[in-house]
Design a protein around this motif. Structure first.
Motif, mmCIF file in Angstrom:
data_model
loop_
_atom_site.group_PDB
_atom_site.id
_atom_site.type_symbol
_atom_site.label_atom_id
_atom_site.label_comp_id
_atom_site.label_asym_id
_atom_site.label_seq_id
_atom_site.Cartn_x
_atom_site.Cartn_y
_atom_site.Cartn_z
ATOM 1 N N UNK B 147 -1.060 -1.580 -18.054
ATOM 2 C CA UNK B 147 -1.295 -0.149 -17.876
ATOM 3 C C UNK B 147 -0.814 0.339 -16.507
ATOM 4 N N UNK B 148 -0.428 -0.598 -15.668
ATOM 5 C CA UNK B 148 -0.050 -0.218 -14.300
ATOM 6 C C UNK B 148 1.358 -0.698 -13.974
ATOM 7 N N UNK B 149 1.976 0.005 -13.030
ATOM 8 C CA UNK B 149 3.206 -0.512 -12.432
ATOM 9 C C UNK B 149 2.916 -0.670 -10.933
ATOM 10 N N UNK B 150 3.853 -1.233 -10.200
ATOM 11 C CA UNK B 150 3.552 -1.427 -8.783
ATOM 12 C C UNK B 150 4.786 -1.147 -7.917
ATOM 13 N N UNK B 151 4.519 -0.955 -6.647
ATOM 14 C CA UNK B 151 5.605 -0.832 -5.679
ATOM 15 C C UNK B 151 5.207 -1.586 -4.421
ATOM 16 N N UNK B 152 6.156 -2.315 -3.836
ATOM 17 C CA UNK B 152 5.867 -3.065 -2.620
ATOM 18 C C UNK B 152 6.409 -2.301 -1.419
ATOM 19 N N UNK B 153 5.529 -2.060 -0.431
ATOM 20 C CA UNK B 153 5.964 -1.309 0.757
ATOM 21 C C UNK B 153 5.687 -2.118 2.017
ATOM 22 N N UNK B 154 6.357 -1.739 3.090
ATOM 23 C CA UNK B 154 6.107 -2.393 4.381
ATOM 24 C C UNK B 154 4.871 -1.778 5.017
ATOM 25 N N UNK B 155 4.109 -2.603 5.714
ATOM 26 C CA UNK B 155 2.983 -2.091 6.483
ATOM 27 C C UNK B 155 3.304 -2.325 7.958
ATOM 28 N N UNK B 156 3.313 -1.232 8.743
ATOM 29 C CA UNK B 156 3.657 -1.371 10.158
ATOM 30 C C UNK B 156 2.411 -1.206 11.006
ATOM 31 N N UNK B 157 1.883 -2.304 11.499
ATOM 32 C CA UNK B 157 0.754 -2.217 12.431
ATOM 33 C C UNK B 157 1.297 -2.026 13.833
#
Lengths: 253, 168
Positions: B147-157
Motif C-alpha cells: 500500500x506504500x511506496x518510498x523515497x530515500x533522501x539525504x539527511x544533513x545534520x
C-alpha cells in the motif's frame, strides 16, 4: 553550510569505507602475491591515512590553535604534524598489542574503554598546555620589547597531548592484520597510515601559520592578544573534549 | 575556497570519525521493519574474535545470544540508530522483538525486527556521533507493504550525515 559539510563528511566516509575494504581485502589475499600485495597495501594505507585525518579529530584543532598563538613556518608545521602522527601510531600499536596478547576481555569493549580513558587524559593534558600557553602569552606581553626564545618543550607537550588518543582506525587495521597472522605487515601498514595522517595534520598547522602571519601583523604590537585568544581556545577545546567524553560512555559498537 | 572552509570546519568539530561501517538493509512490511546490518570486514573480524568462541566460522544460538547481550541490547538506549517520525514529529523507537547474528563471507550480519509505529511517515538512519557510519542505498531497501511506496533522501545534520526513508 551544514548541507555542504555533511556532504563533505558523506564523501569522506564513502572513500574511507572503500579504502578500508581494500585494506582488508588485500590483507586477506596477501599469500597470493606477497611483494606486490604489501606494496599495494601500503599505498592504500597512505591514502587512507590522509583522508582519515581530514575528518573530525586527530589533533588538528589543537595544532591550528597552537600555531595561531605561537606562529611558525612550514618546517615547524610539518614537524608538529609528524610528531603527533608518530605518537598517535605508537600509542595505537602498543595498545593493540597489549589488548591482543595480554588482556582477556572482549576486543569490542577494550577498544571502547581505551578510547574513553585516553580521551580524558588527552583532554586534561590539552587544558594544561592551554594554561601554560596563557602563561607564556603573559610573559610575552610583559617582555614584549625583548626577543623571546620559544622553547621546544611546548611543541612536545602539544604533540603528546593530541597524539596520545590512539587512532581507532589504526588500531582496527593492526588488530585485523595480527589476527590474520601478518604482524609485520600490520605494523608497517599502521606506520604508513600514520605518515598519511601526519600530512593532513601538518596542513592544519600550515593554514594556522598563514592566518597567524596576517593576524599577527594586523594586531601589531598588540599581537599578544591573538596569543591569549588562541591559548583560551585551546583550553576551551580541552574542556569540550572532556565534556564530550562523559556524555556517551557506553553503547557504541 | 569551499574545500578549505570545510577543512577548517573539520578541524574544530570534535565529534568522532567513523571507524566502523555498516550497510543497512531495511525491509518494510505493514506491521514491522526488519533490518539487516552488514558490518565491514574489519569490524566483523573483531566481533568474530569476540563471539565465535569455538572458531567454527559461524555463530551458534548461544554465541549469538552472548553477542546480543554484550552489544545489541545496549543499543536500545540509542534507539538502534533507527528513528521513526510522523509528519516531522519524532515517535519513540519501539524495542526490538527479535535478534539474530550470522557470519557470511567474513562479514557479520545482525538481523533484527522493530514494530512499525502507527502513522510512521519517515524512518531516519544515522549515528549522530559518527562512531559508526550507517550507510543506506536505494537498492538496499525492500518494500513488502504494497500500500506504500518510498523515497530515500539525504539527511544533513550539523556534524553528521544520515538518511531519510520517506513512506508514501
Amino acid at each position: 553550510m551544514s548541507e555542504y559539510y555533511s556532504d563533505f563528511l558523506r564523501l569522506l566516509t564513502q572513500w574511507q569505507y572503500k579504502l578500508n575494504s581494500l585494506v582488508s581485502g588485500n590483507l586477506r589475499e596477501l599469500e597470493n602475491d606477497p611483494v606486490g600485495g604489501v606494496l599495494t597495501l601500503l599505498a592504500i594505507a597512505f591514502a587512507y591515512g590522509v583522508i582519515h585525518a581530514a575528518g573530525p579529530g586527530h589533533g588538528k584543532a589543537l595544532v591550528g590553535f597552537y600555531f595561531l598563538k605561537q606562529g611558525g613556518d612550514l618546517k615547524k608545521a610539518f614537524k608538529m604534524g609528524y610528531m603527533i602522527a608518530i605518537v598517535h601510531a605508537i600509542s595505537a600499536l602498543l595498545l593493540t598489542f597489549v589488548v591482543y596478547y595480554l588482556i582477556e576481555t572482549l576486543f569490542t569493549k577494550a577498544f571502547h574503554n581505551i578510547a574513553h580513558i585516553s580521551t580524558i587524559i588527552s583532554a586534561v593534558l590539552i587544558m594544561i598546555v592551554g594554561l601554560y600557553l596563557i602563561y607564556e602569552a603573559y610573559k610575552h606581553r610583559r617582555d614584549r620589547d625583548e626577543e623571546i626564545q620559544i622553547s621546544g618543550k611546548s611543541d612536545f607537550a602539544v604533540a603528546f597531548s593530541a597524539g596520545i588518543v590512539p587512532c581507532p582506525g589504526v588500531m582496527t587495521i593492526t588488530l585485523f592484520a595480527i589476527s590474520l597472522g601478518h604482524i609485520l605487515t600490520g605494523i608497517a601498514t599502521a606506520l604508513v597510515m600514520s605518515i598519511g595522517m601526519g600530512l593532513t595534520i601538518s596542513l592544519a598547522g600550515i593554514i594556522a601559520v598563514g592566518v597567524q602571519r596576517r593576524g599577527g601583523n594586523a594586531f601589531g604590537k598588540y599581537g599578544y592578544l591573538l596569543e591569549f585568544f588562541a591559548a583560551a581556545l585551546i583550553i576551551t577545546l580541552g574542556a569540550f573534549l572532556l565534556l564530550s567524553s562523559f556524555s556517551h560512555v557506553k553503547g557504541h559498537l | 575556497m569551499r574545500i578549505s572552509i570545510l577543512f577548517l570546519l573539520s578541524m574544530i568539530t570534535l565529534s568522532a570519525h567513523p571507524h566502523s561501517f555498516v550497510d543497512v538493509y531495511p525491509a518494510i512490511d505493514e506491521e514491522s521493519i526488519t533490518i539487516r546490518w552488514e558490518f565491514d570486514e574489519m569490524s566483523s573480524q573483531m566481533l568474530i574474535m569476540d563471539f565465535d568462541r569455538d572458531h567454527d566460522g559461524s555463530l551458534s544460538e548461544k554465541e549469538s545470544g552472548t553477542l546480543y547481550k554484550e552489544t545489541f541490547a545496549g543499543l536500545k538506549e540509542f534507539e538502534y540508530y533507527t528513528y521513526f517520525y510522523h509528519d516531522g514529529k519524532k515517535i519513540a523507537t519501539p524495542e526490538s522483538d527479535s535478534f539474530m547474528a550470522s557470519i557470511e563471507e567474513y562479514k557479520v550480519n545482525f538481523y533484527f525486527t522493530l514494530p512499525r509505529p502507527e502513522g510512521t511517515t519517515e524512518i531516519r538512519f544515522y549515528d549522530e556521533e559518527m562512531f559508526t557510519a550507517y550507510l543506506l542505498k536505494k537498492a538496499f531497501i525492500k518494500m513488502t507493504d504494497k500500500s506504500r511506496s518510498f523515497e530515500l533522501k539525504k539527511l544533513d545534520g550539523d556534524y553528521f550525515f544520515g538518511y531519510i526513508l520517506e513512506l508514501r
